[in-house]
Design a protein around this motif. Structure first.
Motif, PDB file in Angstrom:
ATOM      1  N   ARG A 119       0.839  -1.196   0.000  1.00 33.47           N
ATOM      2  CA  ARG A 119       0.000   0.000   0.000  1.00 33.47           C
ATOM      3  C   ARG A 119       0.878   1.251   0.000  1.00 33.47           C
ATOM      4  NH1 ARG A 119      -5.029  -1.732   1.945  1.00 33.47           N
ATOM      5  NH2 ARG A 119      -5.862   0.286   1.269  1.00 33.47           N
ATOM      6  N   ALA A 120       0.261   2.373  -0.253  1.00 29.23           N
ATOM      7  CA  ALA A 120       0.953   3.661  -0.261  1.00 29.23           C
ATOM      8  C   ALA A 120       0.616   4.456   0.989  1.00 29.23           C
ATOM      9  CB  ALA A 120       0.557   4.459  -1.498  1.00 29.23           C
ATOM     10  N   HIS A 121       1.512   5.375   1.329  1.00 28.59           N
ATOM     11  CA  HIS A 121       1.269   6.271   2.460  1.00 28.59           C
ATOM     12  C   HIS A 121      -0.085   6.969   2.315  1.00 28.59           C
ATOM     13  CE1 HIS A 121       3.023   9.853   5.024  1.00 28.59           C
ATOM     14  NE2 HIS A 121       1.905   9.380   5.502  1.00 28.59           N
ATOM     15  N   ARG A 122      -0.397   7.432   1.096  1.00 32.28           N
ATOM     16  CA  ARG A 122      -1.632   8.199   0.891  1.00 32.28           C
ATOM     17  C   ARG A 122      -2.891   7.366   1.126  1.00 32.28           C
ATOM     18  NH1 ARG A 122      -1.953   9.836  -5.409  1.00 32.28           N
ATOM     19  NH2 ARG A 122       0.076  10.739  -4.910  1.00 32.28           N
ATOM     20  N   ASP A 123      -2.775   6.036   1.094  1.00 31.60           N
ATOM     21  CA  ASP A 123      -3.932   5.193   1.383  1.00 31.60           C
ATOM     22  C   ASP A 123      -4.355   5.280   2.839  1.00 31.60           C
ATOM     23  OD1 ASP A 123      -4.069   4.214  -1.242  1.00 31.60           O
ATOM     24  OD2 ASP A 123      -2.718   2.541  -0.804  1.00 31.60           O
ATOM     25  N   PHE A 124      -3.453   5.779   3.685  1.00 31.44           N
ATOM     26  CA  PHE A 124      -3.718   5.831   5.124  1.00 31.44           C
ATOM     27  C   PHE A 124      -3.779   7.258   5.666  1.00 31.44           C
ATOM     28  CE2 PHE A 124      -2.062   1.653   4.384  1.00 31.44           C
ATOM     29  CZ  PHE A 124      -2.620   0.831   5.346  1.00 31.44           C
ATOM     30  N   GLY A 125      -3.423   8.254   4.860  1.00 33.30           N
ATOM     31  CA  GLY A 125      -3.349   9.593   5.401  1.00 33.30           C
ATOM     32  C   GLY A 125      -3.541  10.662   4.349  1.00 33.30           C
ATOM     33  N   ASP A 126      -3.708  11.896   4.792  1.00 35.71           N
ATOM     34  CA  ASP A 126      -3.938  13.043   3.922  1.00 35.71           C
ATOM     35  C   ASP A 126      -2.595  13.557   3.417  1.00 35.71           C
ATOM     36  OD1 ASP A 126      -5.023  15.160   2.590  1.00 35.71           O
ATOM     37  OD2 ASP A 126      -5.419  16.368   4.382  1.00 35.71           O
ATOM     38  N   THR A 127      -2.073  12.918   2.380  1.00 34.96           N
ATOM     39  CA  THR A 127      -0.768  13.240   1.827  1.00 34.96           C
ATOM     40  C   THR A 127      -0.721  12.783   0.384  1.00 34.96           C
ATOM     41  OG1 THR A 127       1.612  12.741   1.984  1.00 34.96           O
ATOM     42  CG2 THR A 127       0.098  11.028   2.719  1.00 34.96           C
ATOM     43  N   ASP A 128       0.167  13.373  -0.421  1.00 34.83           N
ATOM     44  CA  ASP A 128       0.330  12.898  -1.789  1.00 34.83           C
ATOM     45  C   ASP A 128       1.455  11.877  -1.902  1.00 34.83           C
ATOM     46  OD1 ASP A 128       2.565  14.457  -1.500  1.00 34.83           O
ATOM     47  OD2 ASP A 128       2.112  15.819  -3.156  1.00 34.83           O
ATOM     48  N   CYS A 129       2.111  11.560  -0.784  1.00 36.17           N
ATOM     49  CA  CYS A 129       3.183  10.570  -0.755  1.00 36.17           C
ATOM     50  C   CYS A 129       2.641   9.197  -1.171  1.00 36.17           C
ATOM     51  CB  CYS A 129       3.773  10.506   0.656  1.00 36.17           C
ATOM     52  SG  CYS A 129       5.108   9.331   0.897  1.00 36.17           S
ATOM     53  N   ASP A 155       1.045   5.475  -9.151  1.00 36.67           N
ATOM     54  CA  ASP A 155       0.403   4.877 -10.318  1.00 36.67           C
ATOM     55  C   ASP A 155       1.049   3.556 -10.724  1.00 36.67           C
ATOM     56  OD1 ASP A 155      -1.367   6.973 -10.419  1.00 36.67           O
ATOM     57  OD2 ASP A 155      -0.380   8.006 -12.086  1.00 36.67           O
ATOM     58  N   ARG A 156       2.271   3.308 -10.237  1.00 39.25           N
ATOM     59  CA  ARG A 156       2.953   2.058 -10.581  1.00 39.25           C
ATOM     60  C   ARG A 156       2.738   0.965  -9.524  1.00 39.25           C
ATOM     61  NH1 ARG A 156       8.872   2.421 -13.048  1.00 39.25           N
ATOM     62  NH2 ARG A 156       8.213   0.294 -13.612  1.00 39.25           N
ATOM     63  N   LEU A 157       1.992   1.253  -8.483  1.00 43.68           N
ATOM     64  CA  LEU A 157       1.795   0.233  -7.450  1.00 43.68           C
ATOM     65  C   LEU A 157       1.054  -1.005  -7.957  1.00 43.68           C
ATOM     66  CD1 LEU A 157       1.233   2.106  -4.080  1.00 43.68           C
ATOM     67  CD2 LEU A 157       3.348   1.406  -5.216  1.00 43.68           C
ATOM     68  N   PRO A 158       0.068  -0.883  -8.853  1.00 47.13           N
ATOM     69  CA  PRO A 158      -0.501  -2.117  -9.414  1.00 47.13           C
ATOM     70  C   PRO A 158       0.552  -2.979 -10.106  1.00 47.13           C
ATOM     71  CG  PRO A 158      -1.946  -0.268  -9.858  1.00 47.13           C
ATOM     72  CD  PRO A 158      -0.675   0.309  -9.295  1.00 47.13           C
ATOM     73  N   GLU A 159       1.466  -2.327 -10.827  1.00 48.34           N
ATOM     74  CA  GLU A 159       2.571  -3.053 -11.466  1.00 48.34           C
ATOM     75  C   GLU A 159       3.477  -3.690 -10.430  1.00 48.34           C
ATOM     76  OE1 GLU A 159       6.417  -2.060 -14.356  1.00 48.34           O
ATOM     77  OE2 GLU A 159       4.929  -0.502 -13.909  1.00 48.34           O
TER      78      GLU A 159
END
Length: 256
Positions: free
Chosen positions: A193-203, A210-214
């Motif tokens: 997962r990405a940082h932004r999935d858990f918080g208010d950030t663009d990190c 966009d490459r996380l599915p890959e």
């Protein structure tokens, strides 16, 4: 997520190495096994230990939790996209991050468990991280407020709002995530997962996000030992916690 058997592999990583020399995680090659290539060895992923990059002592030892993490969190450092891909730059980066976290944020140590430089060098971050991974356990970091007790963080050097991810960094990120998913028996389709999935950030920036599915797909293929091509969808965000933690934040934040 721990204990998921969907990828048909369980704890195949053989861990070794000594303090000061970096951890060498050896993966079996061939069908059904993991394959990682680092430091000239076709079957080894090298994690440079804290002693390698001359980490300062923590104010106090990190807490070792008696369970495995269930998510791998992808960050970027939001620092300049240097063209220096050397090991010396990687070590310098870890020292800079640790100094900022300890002196500006007042934390006990560097926040994240692992750091990958733009040159693809992987460093141990939080103290006790490698020993915890060896034991299949989790060391409490400070990389995701409100979720540190169950997530392990990977800090990727650079700013990826629109800049491409260097091939060296990407290769190491795939290897590292495959290693962690194998050690902790995680399903990459849900665990990465990405940082932004858990918080208010663009990190970690739009380009890397966009490459996380890959990334999930490549890690899953590595675990399965097949060439099957499946792009995992981006999981729905979990409970938000307002935490825009970057390398250079607007203010000091606590370690929780």
């Amino acid at each position: 997520m721990s204990g998921h058997a969907g990828h048909g592999i369980s704890r195949r990583a053989l861990l070794g190495g000594t303090a000061g020399a970096g951890l060498m995680a050896t993966f079996p090659l061939g069908a059904g096994g993991l394959a990682a290539a680092r430091s000239g060895d076709r079957d080894r992923l090298r994690i440079h230990a804290r002693e390698d990059w001359n980490a300062r002592p923590p104010r106090q030892p990190a807490q070792l939790l008696d369970h495995a993490p269930d998510h791998i969190i992808i960050h970027h450092t939001a620092t300049p996209n240097t063209k220096d891909f050397s090991l010396e730059q990687a070590y310098r980066l870890s020292r800079i991050i640790q100094r900022f976290h300890m002196e500006e944020w007042g934390w006990d140590d560097i926040g994240e468990q692992l750091t990958i430089s733009r040159g693809g060098h992987v460093m141990e971050g939080r103290n006790r991280t490698l020993s915890a991974i060896r034991a299949g356990r989790h060391v409490l970091g400070a990389q995701l407020r409100g979720h540190n007790h169950h997530t392990i963080g990977i800090e990727n050097e650079g700013t990826y709002s629109d800049a491409p991810v260097p091939a060296q960094l990407w290769s190491s990120l795939v290897d590292t995530c495959a290693w962690l998913c194998d050690v902790y028996d995680l399903d990459p389709s849900q665990a990465i997962r990405a940082h932004r999935d858990f918080g208010d950030t663009d990190c970690p920036g739009d380009a890397l996000y966009d490459r996380l599915p890959e990334l999930r797909s490549e890690v899953a293929r590595r675990l399965r030992g097949t060439n099957e091509h499946t792009i995992w969808p981006i999981p729905r965000p979990v409970t938000k916690s307002l935490s825009a933690q970057r390398l250079v934040p607007p203010q000091t934040r606590p370690e929780s």
